[in-house]
Design a protein around this motif. Structure first.
Motif, PDB file in Angstrom:
ATOM      1  N   ASP A  75       6.548   5.540  -2.570  1.00 18.45           N
ATOM      2  CA  ASP A  75       7.316   5.750  -1.346  1.00 18.45           C
ATOM      3  C   ASP A  75       6.694   4.931  -0.212  1.00 18.45           C
ATOM      4  OD1 ASP A  75       5.077   7.132  -0.388  1.00 18.45           O
ATOM      5  OD2 ASP A  75       5.828   9.047  -1.111  1.00 18.45           O
ATOM      6  N   GLU A  76       7.365   4.982   0.945  1.00 20.04           N
ATOM      7  CA  GLU A  76       6.931   4.118   2.048  1.00 20.04           C
ATOM      8  C   GLU A  76       5.537   4.491   2.544  1.00 20.04           C
ATOM      9  OE1 GLU A  76       9.828   3.804   5.165  1.00 20.04           O
ATOM     10  OE2 GLU A  76       8.560   2.341   6.233  1.00 20.04           O
ATOM     11  N   GLU A  77       5.261   5.799   2.565  1.00 17.80           N
ATOM     12  CA  GLU A  77       3.959   6.248   3.087  1.00 17.80           C
ATOM     13  C   GLU A  77       2.808   5.662   2.257  1.00 17.80           C
ATOM     14  OE1 GLU A  77       1.397  10.287   3.511  1.00 17.80           O
ATOM     15  OE2 GLU A  77       3.552  10.503   3.137  1.00 17.80           O
ATOM     16  N   HIS A  78       2.960   5.718   0.925  1.00 17.44           N
ATOM     17  CA  HIS A  78       1.910   5.190   0.049  1.00 17.44           C
ATOM     18  C   HIS A  78       1.819   3.665   0.139  1.00 17.44           C
ATOM     19  CE1 HIS A  78       2.193   9.220  -1.642  1.00 17.44           C
ATOM     20  NE2 HIS A  78       0.987   9.006  -2.129  1.00 17.44           N
ATOM     21  N   THR A  79       2.985   3.022   0.296  1.00 16.66           N
ATOM     22  CA  THR A  79       2.982   1.560   0.423  1.00 16.66           C
ATOM     23  C   THR A  79       2.239   1.151   1.689  1.00 16.66           C
ATOM     24  OG1 THR A  79       5.115   1.533  -0.685  1.00 16.66           O
ATOM     25  CG2 THR A  79       4.488  -0.481   0.436  1.00 16.66           C
ATOM     26  N   LEU A  80       2.481   1.883   2.783  1.00 16.56           N
ATOM     27  CA  LEU A  80       1.788   1.574   4.037  1.00 16.56           C
ATOM     28  C   LEU A  80       0.285   1.777   3.892  1.00 16.56           C
ATOM     29  CD1 LEU A  80       4.241   3.148   6.678  1.00 16.56           C
ATOM     30  CD2 LEU A  80       3.790   0.713   6.273  1.00 16.56           C
ATOM     31  N   GLN A  81      -0.061   2.839   3.157  1.00 16.09           N
ATOM     32  CA  GLN A  81      -1.483   3.118   2.904  1.00 16.09           C
ATOM     33  C   GLN A  81      -2.143   1.943   2.159  1.00 16.09           C
ATOM     34  OE1 GLN A  81      -1.421   6.940   1.016  1.00 16.09           O
ATOM     35  NE2 GLN A  81      -3.530   7.379   1.626  1.00 16.09           N
ATOM     36  N   LEU A  82      -1.425   1.466   1.141  1.00 10.11           N
ATOM     37  CA  LEU A  82      -1.934   0.328   0.365  1.00 10.11           C
ATOM     38  C   LEU A  82      -2.106  -0.900   1.267  1.00 10.11           C
ATOM     39  CD1 LEU A  82      -2.526  -1.027  -2.435  1.00 10.11           C
ATOM     40  CD2 LEU A  82      -0.126  -1.698  -2.447  1.00 10.11           C
ATOM     41  N   ASN A  83      -1.063  -1.161   2.081  1.00  8.17           N
ATOM     42  CA  ASN A  83      -1.122  -2.337   2.954  1.00  8.17           C
ATOM     43  C   ASN A  83      -2.268  -2.232   3.945  1.00  8.17           C
ATOM     44  OD1 ASN A  83       1.075  -3.293   1.647  1.00  8.17           O
ATOM     45  ND2 ASN A  83       2.555  -2.805   3.259  1.00  8.17           N
ATOM     46  N   ALA A  84      -2.499  -1.022   4.449  1.00  7.49           N
ATOM     47  CA  ALA A  84      -3.560  -0.832   5.449  1.00  7.49           C
ATOM     48  C   ALA A  84      -4.931  -1.149   4.846  1.00  7.49           C
ATOM     49  CB  ALA A  84      -3.528   0.597   5.991  1.00  7.49           C
ATOM     50  N   ILE A  85      -5.077  -0.925   3.542  1.00 10.46           N
ATOM     51  CA  ILE A  85      -6.358  -1.235   2.889  1.00 10.46           C
ATOM     52  C   ILE A  85      -6.414  -2.721   2.514  1.00 10.46           C
ATOM     53  CG2 ILE A  85      -7.807  -0.771   0.855  1.00 10.46           C
ATOM     54  CD1 ILE A  85      -6.449   2.058   0.813  1.00 10.46           C
ATOM     55  N   MET A  86      -5.342  -3.208   1.916  1.00 12.53           N
ATOM     56  CA  MET A  86      -5.372  -4.562   1.342  1.00 12.53           C
ATOM     57  C   MET A  86      -5.218  -5.678   2.377  1.00 12.53           C
ATOM     58  SD  MET A  86      -5.920  -4.519  -1.891  1.00 12.53           S
ATOM     59  CE  MET A  86      -5.370  -6.136  -2.449  1.00 12.53           C
ATOM     60  N   HIS A  87      -4.302  -5.488   3.331  1.00 16.51           N
ATOM     61  CA  HIS A  87      -3.962  -6.626   4.195  1.00 16.51           C
ATOM     62  C   HIS A  87      -5.122  -7.150   5.038  1.00 16.51           C
ATOM     63  CE1 HIS A  87       0.708  -6.504   3.915  1.00 16.51           C
ATOM     64  NE2 HIS A  87       0.102  -6.471   2.747  1.00 16.51           N
ATOM     65  N   PRO A  88      -5.913  -6.271   5.686  1.00 13.59           N
ATOM     66  CA  PRO A  88      -7.027  -6.825   6.467  1.00 13.59           C
ATOM     67  C   PRO A  88      -8.022  -7.568   5.580  1.00 13.59           C
ATOM     68  CG  PRO A  88      -6.622  -4.527   7.031  1.00 13.59           C
ATOM     69  CD  PRO A  88      -5.810  -4.818   5.823  1.00 13.59           C
ATOM     70  N   ALA A  89      -8.225  -7.067   4.351  1.00 14.38           N
ATOM     71  CA  ALA A  89      -9.168  -7.731   3.435  1.00 14.38           C
ATOM     72  C   ALA A  89      -8.602  -9.077   2.973  1.00 14.38           C
ATOM     73  CB  ALA A  89      -9.458  -6.827   2.242  1.00 14.38           C
ATOM     74  N   ILE A  90      -7.297  -9.120   2.715  1.00 18.76           N
ATOM     75  CA  ILE A  90      -6.674 -10.393   2.310  1.00 18.76           C
ATOM     76  C   ILE A  90      -6.752 -11.387   3.476  1.00 18.76           C
ATOM     77  CG2 ILE A  90      -4.511 -11.507   1.632  1.00 18.76           C
ATOM     78  CD1 ILE A  90      -3.734  -8.911   0.202  1.00 18.76           C
ATOM     79  N   GLU A  91      -6.523 -10.865   4.672  1.00 20.92           N
ATOM     80  CA  GLU A  91      -6.570 -11.737   5.857  1.00 20.92           C
ATOM     81  C   GLU A  91      -7.959 -12.374   5.994  1.00 20.92           C
ATOM     82  OE1 GLU A  91      -5.273  -9.683   9.349  1.00 20.92           O
ATOM     83  OE2 GLU A  91      -6.093 -11.237  10.656  1.00 20.92           O
ATOM     84  N   ARG A  92      -9.001 -11.558   5.812  1.00 20.19           N
ATOM     85  CA  ARG A  92     -10.372 -12.100   5.913  1.00 20.19           C
ATOM     86  C   ARG A  92     -10.626 -13.133   4.809  1.00 20.19           C
ATOM     87  NH1 ARG A  92     -11.478  -6.703   7.177  1.00 20.19           N
ATOM     88  NH2 ARG A  92     -12.079  -6.223   5.045  1.00 20.19           N
ATOM     89  N   ALA A  93     -10.136 -12.833   3.604  1.00 20.47           N
ATOM     90  CA  ALA A  93     -10.339 -13.763   2.473  1.00 20.47           C
ATOM     91  C   ALA A  93      -9.602 -15.077   2.734  1.00 20.47           C
ATOM     92  CB  ALA A  93      -9.855 -13.119   1.178  1.00 20.47           C
ATOM     93  N   LEU A  94      -8.392 -14.975   3.276  1.00 13.96           N
ATOM     94  CA  LEU A  94      -7.621 -16.185   3.571  1.00 13.96           C
ATOM     95  C   LEU A  94      -8.316 -17.005   4.651  1.00 13.96           C
ATOM     96  CD1 LEU A  94      -5.100 -17.945   3.293  1.00 13.96           C
ATOM     97  CD2 LEU A  94      -3.914 -16.416   4.875  1.00 13.96           C
ATOM     98  N   GLU A  95      -8.823 -16.309   5.652  1.00 15.21           N
ATOM     99  CA  GLU A  95      -9.516 -17.011   6.742  1.00 15.21           C
ATOM    100  C   GLU A  95     -10.711 -17.795   6.187  1.00 15.21           C
ATOM    101  OE1 GLU A  95     -10.375 -14.377   9.971  1.00 15.21           O
ATOM    102  OE2 GLU A  95     -10.352 -16.044  11.402  1.00 15.21           O
TER     103      GLU A  95
END
Ligand code: ATP
Length: 213
Positions: A75-95
Motif C-alpha cells: 500500500d501507499e504507506e509502506h511504499t512511502l516508508q520504503l522510499n524514505a529509507i532508500m531515496h536519501p541513500a540512493i541520492e548520496r550514492a548517485l552524488e
C-alpha cells in the motif's frame, strides 16, 4: 559535466534514448544498480528490517529485492516508508558516483541517469541540470512492450502503478515524443544534444522547472 535525468513510463523509449546518447559520448548511470548497491549498506539493511521485518532477508542476511518489493508495495504507506529509507541513500550514492565520473581523466560532457519512477519528491533531481521525459500513448507503449515479450495484463498492471505522461511532463524540463518512428525520436534527441553542446554544456541546475520551482 552536464547531468541529465531521463524518465518515462514503461515502454516509452528511455533505454532507446539513453543508448543513443551513449553513442554520442554520454556516460549512462543505472539507478537500479545503485539501488541494489544501497540495499547492501548496513544502515539501510537495518532500516529496512526495522520497517518490514526479517522476512525480507535471505538466509545469508542480505536484503532480497523480491521479498522487499512484496512487503513494501502492499500500500501507499509502506511504499512511502520504503522510499524514505532508500531515496536519501540512493541520492548520496548517485552524488558520489557523479563526483567519481567528473574526476576521471577523460572529460565527460554528459551523464545520463535513467530514473523510470521519478517523482516530485525525489531529492536526486537537485543533482541534475535537466530532466527529460519520453512520452508516447499508452496503447503504443503497451504494443511495444508486448512485442518485447511481456504479457499484456502485466503491462497494464505496471502502467496503472505509474504516473501518467501529463504528470511526468510536469516534472520535466524537456519532453520528447515517441509516437512515431525511431528516426523522429532520435532526431529530437539530436536537436537537444546539439543545442546543449553548442552552449558548451553550460550548467543549469534547476531541473523540473515545470513542477513549479
Ligand atoms: P522499460 O521501461 O520497459 O524498460 P523503456 O522506456 O526503456 O522501457 P525501450 O526499451 O527503449 O523503452 O523501448 C521499448 C520497446 O519499444 C523496445 O523494444 C524498443 O526497441 C521499442 N521502440 C522504442 N521506440 C520505438 C519507436 N519509435 N518505434 C518502434 N519501436 C520502438
Amino acid at each position: 559535466m552536464y547531468v541529465l535525468i531521463l524518465t518515462g513510463g514503461i515502454g516509452s523509449g528511455k533505454s532507446t534514448v539513453a543508448r543513443h546518447l551513449e553513442r554520442r559520448g554520454a556516460i549512462r548511470l543505472d539507478l537500479d544498480r545503485l539501488a541494489s548497491e544501497v540495499r547492501g549498506q548496513a544502515g539501510v539493511v537495518e532500516g529496512l528490517v526495522a520497517a518490514f521485518g526479517g522476512c525480507i532477508l535471505t538466509s545469508e542476511g542480505k536484503v532480497d529485492a523480491t521479498s522487499l518489493a512484496k512487503a513494501a508495495f502492499v500500500d501507499e504507506e509502506h511504499t512511502l516508508q520504503l522510499n524514505a529509507i532508500m531515496h536519501p541513500a540512493i541520492e548520496r550514492a548517485l552524488e558520489r558516483r557523479l563526483v567519481d565520473v567528473g574526476s576521471s581523466c577523460a572529460p565527460v560532457p554528459l551523464v545520463v541517469v535513467e530514473v523510470p519512477l521519478l517523482t516530485s519528491a525525489d531529492g536526486y533531481r537537485r543533482l541534475a541540470d535537466e530532466v527529460m521525459t519520453v512520452s508516447a500513448p499508452e496503447t503504443l507503449r503497451a504494443a511495444r512492450v508486448v512485442a518485447r515479450g511481456m504479457a499484456e495484463p502485466d503491462v497494464h498492471r505496471r502502467m496503472a502503478q505509474q504516473m501518467g505522461d501529463d504528470e511526468r511532463a510536469a516534472l520535466a524540463d524537456v519532453v520528447v515524443s515517441n509516437d512515431q518512428g525511431l528516426e523522429v525520436l532520435l532526431g529530437q534527441v539530436d536537436t537537444w544534444f546539439d543545442a546543449r553542446m553548442a552552449a558548451g554544456w553550460a550548467p543549469r541546475r534547476h531541473p523540473g522547472a515545470g513542477a513549479g520551482r
